[in-house]
Design a protein around this motif. Structure first.
Motif, PDB file in Angstrom:
ATOM      1  N   ASN A  44       0.785  -1.156   0.068  1.00 24.61           N
ATOM      2  CA  ASN A  44      -0.181  -0.036   0.166  1.00 24.61           C
ATOM      3  C   ASN A  44       0.903   1.323  -0.014  1.00 24.61           C
ATOM      4  O   ASN A  44       0.310   2.311   0.325  1.00 24.61           O
ATOM      5  CB  ASN A  44      -0.982  -0.197   1.332  1.00 24.61           C
ATOM      6  N   SER A  45       2.039   1.152  -0.459  1.00 25.67           N
ATOM      7  CA  SER A  45       2.909   2.297  -0.586  1.00 25.67           C
ATOM      8  C   SER A  45       3.221   2.304  -2.070  1.00 25.67           C
ATOM      9  O   SER A  45       3.073   1.625  -2.894  1.00 25.67           O
ATOM     10  CB  SER A  45       4.188   2.207   0.299  1.00 25.67           C
ATOM     11  N   GLU A  46       3.896   3.524  -2.374  1.00 27.59           N
ATOM     12  CA  GLU A  46       4.145   4.011  -3.728  1.00 27.59           C
ATOM     13  C   GLU A  46       5.076   2.857  -4.344  1.00 27.59           C
ATOM     14  O   GLU A  46       5.046   2.602  -5.599  1.00 27.59           O
ATOM     15  CB  GLU A  46       4.703   5.354  -3.979  1.00 27.59           C
ATOM     16  N   ASP A  47       6.170   2.467  -3.427  1.00 29.91           N
ATOM     17  CA  ASP A  47       7.106   1.509  -4.026  1.00 29.91           C
ATOM     18  C   ASP A  47       6.940   0.117  -3.182  1.00 29.91           C
ATOM     19  O   ASP A  47       7.123   0.047  -1.991  1.00 29.91           O
ATOM     20  CB  ASP A  47       8.800   1.933  -3.879  1.00 29.91           C
ATOM     21  N   THR A  48       6.772  -0.835  -3.991  1.00 30.42           N
ATOM     22  CA  THR A  48       6.335  -2.100  -3.417  1.00 30.42           C
ATOM     23  C   THR A  48       7.225  -3.051  -3.752  1.00 30.42           C
ATOM     24  O   THR A  48       7.896  -2.874  -5.167  1.00 30.42           O
ATOM     25  CB  THR A  48       5.050  -2.649  -4.141  1.00 30.42           C
ATOM     26  N   SER A  62      12.426  -6.740  -5.989  1.00 28.67           N
ATOM     27  CA  SER A  62      12.730  -5.746  -6.823  1.00 28.67           C
ATOM     28  C   SER A  62      11.537  -4.660  -6.567  1.00 28.67           C
ATOM     29  O   SER A  62      10.664  -5.011  -6.012  1.00 28.67           O
ATOM     30  CB  SER A  62      12.727  -6.382  -8.177  1.00 28.67           C
ATOM     31  N   ILE A  63      12.102  -3.415  -6.974  1.00 30.70           N
ATOM     32  CA  ILE A  63      10.835  -2.323  -6.494  1.00 30.70           C
ATOM     33  C   ILE A  63      10.031  -2.336  -7.718  1.00 30.70           C
ATOM     34  O   ILE A  63      10.671  -2.300  -9.027  1.00 30.70           O
ATOM     35  CB  ILE A  63      11.695  -1.025  -6.181  1.00 30.70           C
ATOM     36  N   ILE A  64       8.772  -2.382  -7.766  1.00 32.27           N
ATOM     37  CA  ILE A  64       7.685  -1.799  -8.703  1.00 32.27           C
ATOM     38  C   ILE A  64       7.079  -0.701  -8.197  1.00 32.27           C
ATOM     39  O   ILE A  64       6.776  -0.602  -6.990  1.00 32.27           O
ATOM     40  CB  ILE A  64       6.745  -2.833  -8.953  1.00 32.27           C
ATOM     41  N   GLU A  65       6.759   0.261  -9.124  1.00 31.67           N
ATOM     42  CA  GLU A  65       6.096   1.395  -8.799  1.00 31.67           C
ATOM     43  C   GLU A  65       4.733   1.236  -9.007  1.00 31.67           C
ATOM     44  O   GLU A  65       4.062   1.752  -9.973  1.00 31.67           O
ATOM     45  CB  GLU A  65       6.573   2.736  -9.892  1.00 31.67           C
ATOM     46  N   LYS A  66       4.237   0.668  -8.149  1.00 32.27           N
ATOM     47  CA  LYS A  66       2.695   0.510  -8.108  1.00 32.27           C
ATOM     48  C   LYS A  66       2.134   0.413  -6.717  1.00 32.27           C
ATOM     49  O   LYS A  66       2.642  -0.468  -5.822  1.00 32.27           O
ATOM     50  CB  LYS A  66       2.486  -0.865  -8.605  1.00 32.27           C
ATOM     51  N   GLU A  67       1.187   1.148  -6.397  1.00 31.88           N
ATOM     52  CA  GLU A  67       0.519   0.857  -5.108  1.00 31.88           C
ATOM     53  C   GLU A  67      -0.672   0.225  -5.412  1.00 31.88           C
ATOM     54  O   GLU A  67      -1.491   0.461  -6.148  1.00 31.88           O
ATOM     55  CB  GLU A  67       0.020   2.413  -4.644  1.00 31.88           C
ATOM     56  N   PHE A  68      -0.921  -1.029  -4.478  1.00 29.62           N
ATOM     57  CA  PHE A  68      -1.762  -1.754  -4.539  1.00 29.62           C
ATOM     58  C   PHE A  68      -3.123  -1.283  -3.563  1.00 29.62           C
ATOM     59  O   PHE A  68      -2.732  -0.775  -2.598  1.00 29.62           O
ATOM     60  CB  PHE A  68      -1.453  -3.274  -4.131  1.00 29.62           C
ATOM     61  N   GLN A  69      -4.195  -1.490  -4.098  1.00 22.25           N
ATOM     62  CA  GLN A  69      -5.280  -0.947  -3.026  1.00 22.25           C
ATOM     63  C   GLN A  69      -5.680  -2.129  -1.912  1.00 22.25           C
ATOM     64  O   GLN A  69      -5.377  -3.237  -2.053  1.00 22.25           O
ATOM     65  CB  GLN A  69      -6.686  -1.040  -3.811  1.00 22.25           C
TER      66      GLN A  69
END
Length: 140
Positions: A44-48, A62-69
């Motif tokens: 739930n953060s900008e960098d998952t 690895s970092i993905i730039e996706k915030e999950f709901q």
């Protein structure tokens, strides 16, 4: 060789590359036992951070730039029972889906129509997949 990967779908469209992937094997043992799966840290953060793991192997997060709901949920295709795989057969192990609102339909991950329906009906869908292939030890 065991191939484990996560396919990502956004608004019904599949991303061109897997979210993350892991291949391992070439073991002389006919049967390999152990846990395998997919992990998300800080969904739930900008960098998952995402990672895959299998018996005695794992990917670096690895970092993905996706915030999950927060209303996302997981469905699992298998429980604690033993499963047998045929060479070349792809199996869905789990699905993550973000729904609009609070409605959630039951999902049969063994049924292709059911899986296609959730891909079309949900904003974000992640599918954890597994495939076992025979590869010659000299094959790259």
């Amino acid at each position: 060789m065991v191939n484990l990967w996560v396919e990502s779908y956004k608004d019904g469209k599949k991303d061109s590359q897997p979210l993350t992937q892991l291949s391992y094997g070439n073991s002389p043992k006919e049967v390999s036992e152990g846990h395998l799966g997919f992990g998300m840290v800080n969904p739930n953060s900008e960098d998952t951070l995402v990672f895959l793991y299998g018996p005695s192997v794992r990917t670096q997060p690895s970092i993905i730039e996706k915030e999950f709901q927060t209303n996302g949920s997981w469905d699992y295709a298998i429980g604690k029972e033993e499963i047998k795989l045929k060479l070349g057969e792809t199996k869905i192990l789990a699905a993550y889906r973000e729904t609009e609102g609070n409605s959630k339909r039951t999902l049969d991950l063994h049924d292709e129509k059911s899986v296609n329906r959730i891909i079309k009906q949900n904003k974000t869908v992640l599918l954890l997949k597994l495939k076992v292939e025979e590869r010659n030890a000299n094959h790259n």
